[in-house]
Motif scaffolding. Structure first.
Motif, PDB file in Angstrom:
ATOM      1  N   TYR A  37       0.644  -1.407   0.157  1.00 38.85           N
ATOM      2  CA  TYR A  37      -0.321   0.252  -0.096  1.00 38.85           C
ATOM      3  C   TYR A  37       0.936   1.066  -0.261  1.00 38.85           C
ATOM      4  O   TYR A  37       2.066   1.884   0.528  1.00 38.85           O
ATOM      5  N   ASP A  38       0.247   1.910  -0.602  1.00 34.74           N
ATOM      6  CA  ASP A  38       1.053   3.614  -0.744  1.00 34.74           C
ATOM      7  C   ASP A  38       0.385   3.827   1.138  1.00 34.74           C
ATOM      8  O   ASP A  38      -0.508   4.514   1.361  1.00 34.74           O
ATOM      9  N   PHE A  39       1.418   3.699   1.607  1.00 33.19           N
ATOM     10  CA  PHE A  39       0.833   4.223   3.043  1.00 33.19           C
ATOM     11  C   PHE A  39       1.537   5.210   3.654  1.00 33.19           C
ATOM     12  O   PHE A  39       3.143   5.767   3.567  1.00 33.19           O
ATOM     13  N   ALA A  40       0.732   6.349   4.611  1.00 32.05           N
ATOM     14  CA  ALA A  40       1.175   7.643   5.249  1.00 32.05           C
ATOM     15  C   ALA A  40       0.462   7.954   6.755  1.00 32.05           C
ATOM     16  O   ALA A  40      -0.301   7.718   6.228  1.00 32.05           O
ATOM     17  N   VAL A  41       1.328   8.564   7.227  1.00 31.15           N
ATOM     18  CA  VAL A  41       0.947   8.886   8.759  1.00 31.15           C
ATOM     19  C   VAL A  41       0.821  10.414   8.298  1.00 31.15           C
ATOM     20  O   VAL A  41       1.941  11.094   8.079  1.00 31.15           O
ATOM     21  N   CYS A  42      -0.152  10.960   8.756  1.00 33.65           N
ATOM     22  CA  CYS A  42      -0.600  12.237   9.058  1.00 33.65           C
ATOM     23  C   CYS A  42      -1.239  12.695  10.084  1.00 33.65           C
ATOM     24  O   CYS A  42      -1.840  12.456  11.092  1.00 33.65           O
ATOM     25  N   ALA A  43      -0.826  14.393  10.526  1.00 34.05           N
ATOM     26  CA  ALA A  43      -1.053  14.583  11.038  1.00 34.05           C
ATOM     27  C   ALA A  43      -2.474  15.207  11.261  1.00 34.05           C
ATOM     28  O   ALA A  43      -2.499  16.626  10.395  1.00 34.05           O
ATOM     29  N   PRO A  60       4.620  14.112  12.190  1.00 36.84           N
ATOM     30  CA  PRO A  60       4.163  13.546  10.911  1.00 36.84           C
ATOM     31  C   PRO A  60       4.722  13.951   9.463  1.00 36.84           C
ATOM     32  O   PRO A  60       4.854  15.063   9.821  1.00 36.84           O
ATOM     33  N   GLU A  61       4.949  13.408   8.702  1.00 35.25           N
ATOM     34  CA  GLU A  61       5.483  13.581   7.354  1.00 35.25           C
ATOM     35  C   GLU A  61       4.364  14.983   6.715  1.00 35.25           C
ATOM     36  O   GLU A  61       4.548  15.633   6.266  1.00 35.25           O
ATOM     37  N   HIS A  62       3.023  14.355   6.462  1.00 29.49           N
ATOM     38  CA  HIS A  62       2.371  14.684   5.743  1.00 29.49           C
ATOM     39  C   HIS A  62       1.606  15.022   6.740  1.00 29.49           C
ATOM     40  O   HIS A  62       0.888  15.445   8.096  1.00 29.49           O
ATOM     41  N   GLY A  63       0.521  16.365   5.790  1.00 31.45           N
ATOM     42  CA  GLY A  63      -0.299  16.770   6.933  1.00 31.45           C
ATOM     43  C   GLY A  63      -2.130  16.613   6.111  1.00 31.45           C
ATOM     44  O   GLY A  63      -2.311  16.077   5.187  1.00 31.45           O
ATOM     45  N   LEU A  64      -3.189  17.255   7.022  1.00 28.85           N
ATOM     46  CA  LEU A  64      -4.857  16.031   6.043  1.00 28.85           C
ATOM     47  C   LEU A  64      -4.631  16.652   4.689  1.00 28.85           C
ATOM     48  O   LEU A  64      -5.344  16.001   3.876  1.00 28.85           O
TER      49      LEU A  64
END
Length: 322
Positions: A37-43, A60-64
């Protein structure tokens, strides 16, 4: 097909529930022929974010904005959720927009309060940890809260009760998307049971005293190995060295259901797996699962799952593991 997964973290996120999503969706198991999966952790809010009761800080590297491309948005438990009065409106808007465009959201434990704040539980069956169920009902009276079950799948919105039931809900989603063989392979890698039905009881209402011999547990294992056979309560009670009445009472206390209903559900689960993973006829599957004939299998399948064996096979038969 599920390809893109995002996990949203709030301040005070629970580490175990966060780890579940990372373990199921975040690891590359392509060497085993499993989906990647293209997996991301977001704030989900302004940081830094703390990992509950650990003293660790997460960035986290990513936002909403990352939620706009996710097929599945995962919400781990938040220790502040049951007492929190509000949530960031941008997060709630992003969740509503995701569901509106066809994405799924999956909450574990207290993260159901986030979905409630977004209005995504209104008119839907849902669950949360039994300790928080009454509070969830009060906060969101339009939510149809079931405090007894492990998880609830309402299509676009999946809610899990807490902790280990998050694993069950994740494997349920994997099973829907990729078939039983893929879900079972992921479960084996995680060294967990491949499937627990979402309708199982969350906890034992009247726990029995700890004994040196788990007789009911041994009987359950025996039942699982003999699903194709005709089994009576009298036989089970004899194996457990109890009277039928005492055995039935003990069984209900330990499993939350009757021997007949437990056996019936295990037979339906086996039939589901065989329909997905084999080319056997419905008649042959009925025999292997202890239903005797296709008519009996259809009856119980329709009553339990609301669909027929053939319709289930057409809908859920997924790709095989390479």
């Amino acid at each position: 097909m599920l390809k893109n997964v995002a996990v949203v973290l709030m301040n005070g996120v629970a580490p175990f529930e966060f780890g579940i999503f990372c373990e199921v969706f975040g690891l590359d198991r392509s060497g085993d022929g499993l989906p990647v999966y293209d997996f991301a952790v977001c704030a989900g809010e302004d940081g830094p974010l703390t990992l509950s009761d650990t003293g660790l800080t997460l960035r986290p590297e990513h936002g909403l904005e990352r939620l706009a491309e996710a097929d599945l948005i995962c919400l781990p438990a938040d220790r502040h959720a049951p007492v929190r009065e509000d949530y960031p409106e941008p997060l709630l808007e992003a969740l509503r927009a995701a569901v509106d465009r066809g994405a799924r959201v999956l909450s574990v434990c207290s993260a159901a309060f986030i979905l409630g704040a977004a209005g995504l539980l209104d008119g839907r069956r849902c669950t949360t940890h039994w300790m928080h169920s009454a509070n969830l009902m009060r906060r969101y009276p339009r939510a149809l809260v079931d405090p007894e079950v492990l998880y609830v799948d309402e299509g676009r919105v999946v809610t899990a009760a807490g902790t280990a039931s998050g694993i069950d809900a994740c494997l349920h989603v994997v099973r829907q998307e990729h078939g039983a063989e893929v879900a079972n392979a992921v479960a084996r890698r995680m060294v967990v049971p491949p499937h627990r039905d979402g309708g199982q009881a969350q906890y034992i209402r009247r726990p029995l005293p700890r004994t040196s011999c788990d007789t009911v547990g041994e009987v359950l294992q025996w039942m699982s190995r003999h699903l194709a056979e005709e089994i009576t309560v009298e036989q089970l009670a004899e194996r457990a060295h109890m009277s039928p009445r005492t055995f039935a009472r003990r069984f209900l206390a330990e499993t939350g259901t009757t021997p007949y209903q437990w056996l019936l559900r295990q037979r339906v689960l086996l039939a589901q797996e065989l329909l997905e993973c084999s080319d056997e006829t419905v008649d042959a599957i009925a025999g292997r699962c202890g239903f005797g004939n296709a008519a009996a299998l259809r009856h119980h399948f329709l009553r339990t799952l609301g669909t027929t064996p053939n319709a289930f096979r057409r809908t859920f038969r997924g790709p095989r593991v390479a």
